[in-house]
Design a protein around this motif. Structure first.
Motif, mmCIF file in Angstrom:
data_model
loop_
_atom_site.group_PDB
_atom_site.id
_atom_site.type_symbol
_atom_site.label_atom_id
_atom_site.label_comp_id
_atom_site.label_asym_id
_atom_site.label_seq_id
_atom_site.Cartn_x
_atom_site.Cartn_y
_atom_site.Cartn_z
ATOM 1 N N ILE A 119 0.862 -1.177 0.000
ATOM 2 C CA ILE A 119 0.000 0.000 0.000
ATOM 3 C C ILE A 119 0.901 1.231 0.000
ATOM 4 O O ILE A 119 1.644 1.470 0.955
ATOM 5 C CB ILE A 119 -0.940 0.001 1.218
ATOM 6 C CG1 ILE A 119 -1.816 -1.260 1.174
ATOM 7 C CG2 ILE A 119 -1.791 1.266 1.238
ATOM 8 C CD1 ILE A 119 -2.632 -1.475 2.415
ATOM 9 N N SER A 120 0.840 1.961 -1.100
ATOM 10 C CA SER A 120 1.768 3.077 -1.284
ATOM 11 C C SER A 120 1.663 4.112 -0.170
ATOM 12 O O SER A 120 2.679 4.628 0.290
ATOM 13 C CB SER A 120 1.555 3.724 -2.648
ATOM 14 O OG SER A 120 0.241 4.196 -2.787
ATOM 15 N N GLY A 121 0.461 4.418 0.293
ATOM 16 C CA GLY A 121 0.288 5.407 1.348
ATOM 17 C C GLY A 121 0.959 5.015 2.653
ATOM 18 O O GLY A 121 1.447 5.868 3.390
ATOM 19 N N GLU A 122 0.993 3.723 2.945
ATOM 20 C CA GLU A 122 1.646 3.267 4.171
ATOM 21 C C GLU A 122 3.159 3.431 4.106
ATOM 22 O O GLU A 122 3.812 3.584 5.129
ATOM 23 C CB GLU A 122 1.300 1.806 4.437
ATOM 24 C CG GLU A 122 -0.130 1.592 4.858
ATOM 25 C CD GLU A 122 -0.464 0.138 5.112
ATOM 26 O OE1 GLU A 122 0.425 -0.735 4.982
ATOM 27 O OE2 GLU A 122 -1.636 -0.124 5.445
ATOM 28 N N LEU A 123 3.713 3.379 2.903
ATOM 29 C CA LEU A 123 5.159 3.536 2.734
ATOM 30 C C LEU A 123 5.555 4.972 2.416
ATOM 31 O O LEU A 123 6.739 5.281 2.298
ATOM 32 C CB LEU A 123 5.653 2.617 1.608
ATOM 33 C CG LEU A 123 5.488 1.126 1.879
ATOM 34 C CD1 LEU A 123 5.837 0.324 0.639
ATOM 35 C CD2 LEU A 123 6.362 0.702 3.038
ATOM 36 N N GLU A 124 4.539 5.826 2.259
ATOM 37 C CA GLU A 124 4.757 7.229 1.891
ATOM 38 C C GLU A 124 5.524 7.351 0.586
ATOM 39 O O GLU A 124 6.372 8.230 0.416
ATOM 40 C CB GLU A 124 5.431 7.988 3.030
ATOM 41 C CG GLU A 124 4.575 8.016 4.280
ATOM 42 C CD GLU A 124 5.195 8.782 5.422
ATOM 43 O OE1 GLU A 124 6.282 9.362 5.264
ATOM 44 O OE2 GLU A 124 4.563 8.801 6.497
ATOM 45 N N ILE A 125 5.247 6.433 -0.320
ATOM 46 C CA ILE A 125 5.774 6.488 -1.687
ATOM 47 C C ILE A 125 4.550 6.341 -2.595
ATOM 48 O O ILE A 125 4.061 5.244 -2.816
ATOM 49 C CB ILE A 125 6.778 5.353 -1.982
ATOM 50 C CG1 ILE A 125 7.906 5.324 -0.968
ATOM 51 C CG2 ILE A 125 7.327 5.500 -3.400
ATOM 52 C CD1 ILE A 125 8.821 4.111 -1.108
ATOM 53 N N GLU A 126 4.036 7.435 -3.054
ATOM 54 C CA GLU A 126 2.795 7.422 -3.817
ATOM 55 C C GLU A 126 3.041 7.142 -5.298
ATOM 56 O O GLU A 126 4.044 7.569 -5.866
ATOM 57 C CB GLU A 126 2.072 8.761 -3.668
ATOM 58 C CG GLU A 126 1.637 9.072 -2.248
ATOM 59 C CD GLU A 126 0.531 8.153 -1.745
ATOM 60 O OE1 GLU A 126 -0.289 7.681 -2.548
ATOM 61 O OE2 GLU A 126 0.493 7.917 -0.523
ATOM 62 N N LYS A 127 2.123 6.408 -5.896
ATOM 63 C CA LYS A 127 2.160 6.210 -7.332
ATOM 64 C C LYS A 127 1.983 7.569 -7.993
ATOM 65 O O LYS A 127 1.245 8.396 -7.453
ATOM 66 C CB LYS A 127 1.034 5.268 -7.782
ATOM 67 C CG LYS A 127 1.175 3.867 -7.242
ATOM 68 C CD LYS A 127 0.099 2.913 -7.761
ATOM 69 C CE LYS A 127 -1.264 3.266 -7.279
ATOM 70 N NZ LYS A 127 -2.305 2.329 -7.702
ATOM 71 N N PRO A 128 2.654 7.855 -9.052
ATOM 72 C CA PRO A 128 3.358 6.986 -9.989
ATOM 73 C C PRO A 128 4.855 6.824 -9.723
ATOM 74 O O PRO A 128 5.584 6.382 -10.607
ATOM 75 C CB PRO A 128 3.127 7.682 -11.333
ATOM 76 C CG PRO A 128 3.146 9.137 -10.989
ATOM 77 C CD PRO A 128 2.480 9.216 -9.630
ATOM 78 N N ASP A 129 5.315 7.142 -8.543
ATOM 79 C CA ASP A 129 6.734 6.977 -8.223
ATOM 80 C C ASP A 129 7.129 5.516 -8.478
ATOM 81 O O ASP A 129 6.559 4.603 -7.887
ATOM 82 C CB ASP A 129 6.970 7.329 -6.761
ATOM 83 C CG ASP A 129 8.438 7.411 -6.378
ATOM 84 O OD1 ASP A 129 9.239 6.606 -6.902
ATOM 85 O OD2 ASP A 129 8.766 8.257 -5.534
ATOM 86 N N PRO A 130 8.093 5.277 -9.367
ATOM 87 C CA PRO A 130 8.460 3.901 -9.703
ATOM 88 C C PRO A 130 9.013 3.106 -8.524
ATOM 89 O O PRO A 130 8.997 1.879 -8.547
ATOM 90 C CB PRO A 130 9.511 4.043 -10.802
ATOM 91 C CG PRO A 130 9.947 5.447 -10.789
ATOM 92 C CD PRO A 130 8.873 6.256 -10.123
ATOM 93 N N ARG A 131 9.438 3.789 -7.455
ATOM 94 C CA ARG A 131 9.971 3.063 -6.293
ATOM 95 C C ARG A 131 8.938 2.146 -5.652
ATOM 96 O O ARG A 131 9.282 1.080 -5.152
ATOM 97 C CB ARG A 131 10.512 4.038 -5.250
ATOM 98 C CG ARG A 131 11.742 4.798 -5.705
ATOM 99 C CD ARG A 131 12.204 5.777 -4.658
ATOM 100 N NE ARG A 131 11.143 6.749 -4.382
ATOM 101 C CZ ARG A 131 11.073 7.486 -3.277
ATOM 102 N NH1 ARG A 131 11.995 7.377 -2.346
ATOM 103 N NH2 ARG A 131 10.079 8.344 -3.112
ATOM 104 N N ILE A 132 7.659 2.525 -5.685
ATOM 105 C CA ILE A 132 6.637 1.685 -5.066
ATOM 106 C C ILE A 132 6.474 0.378 -5.831
ATOM 107 O O ILE A 132 6.269 -0.687 -5.259
ATOM 108 C CB ILE A 132 5.288 2.425 -4.899
ATOM 109 C CG1 ILE A 132 4.351 1.647 -3.992
ATOM 110 C CG2 ILE A 132 4.643 2.723 -6.230
ATOM 111 C CD1 ILE A 132 4.802 1.519 -2.563
#
Length: 72
Positions: free
Chosen positions: A2-15
């Motif tokens: 879940i991108s929000g839990e990792l604080e890396i929001e889509k479209p950031d390729p890191r997620i």
């Protein structure tokens, strides 16, 4: 993932790369399906994944499975 839990929001390729790492697959081996061109398709492709927009590119999960099996 879940991108929000990792604080890396889509479209950031890191997620997408993080999700691949968690699954133990290379991005080139992964397919991401989502409903947003920008967040899902563009982000996943920038990470190196194959990406389809649902239902525009693939109308069903059955069709997605058939495409995956055809590529093997």
């Amino acid at each position: 993932v879940i991108s929000g839990e990792l604080e890396i929001e889509k479209p950031d390729p890191r997620i997408f790369r993080f999700a691949c790492d968690q699954l133990g697959v290379a991005p080139e081996q992964a397919i991401h399906m989502g409903d947003s061109v920008r967040s899902d398709v563009e982000g996943a492709r920038r990470a190196g994944c194959l990406a389809w927009r649902f239902p525009h590119d693939v109308p069903s999960f059955t069709e997605a499975a058939a495409r995956i099996l055809a590529q093997r």
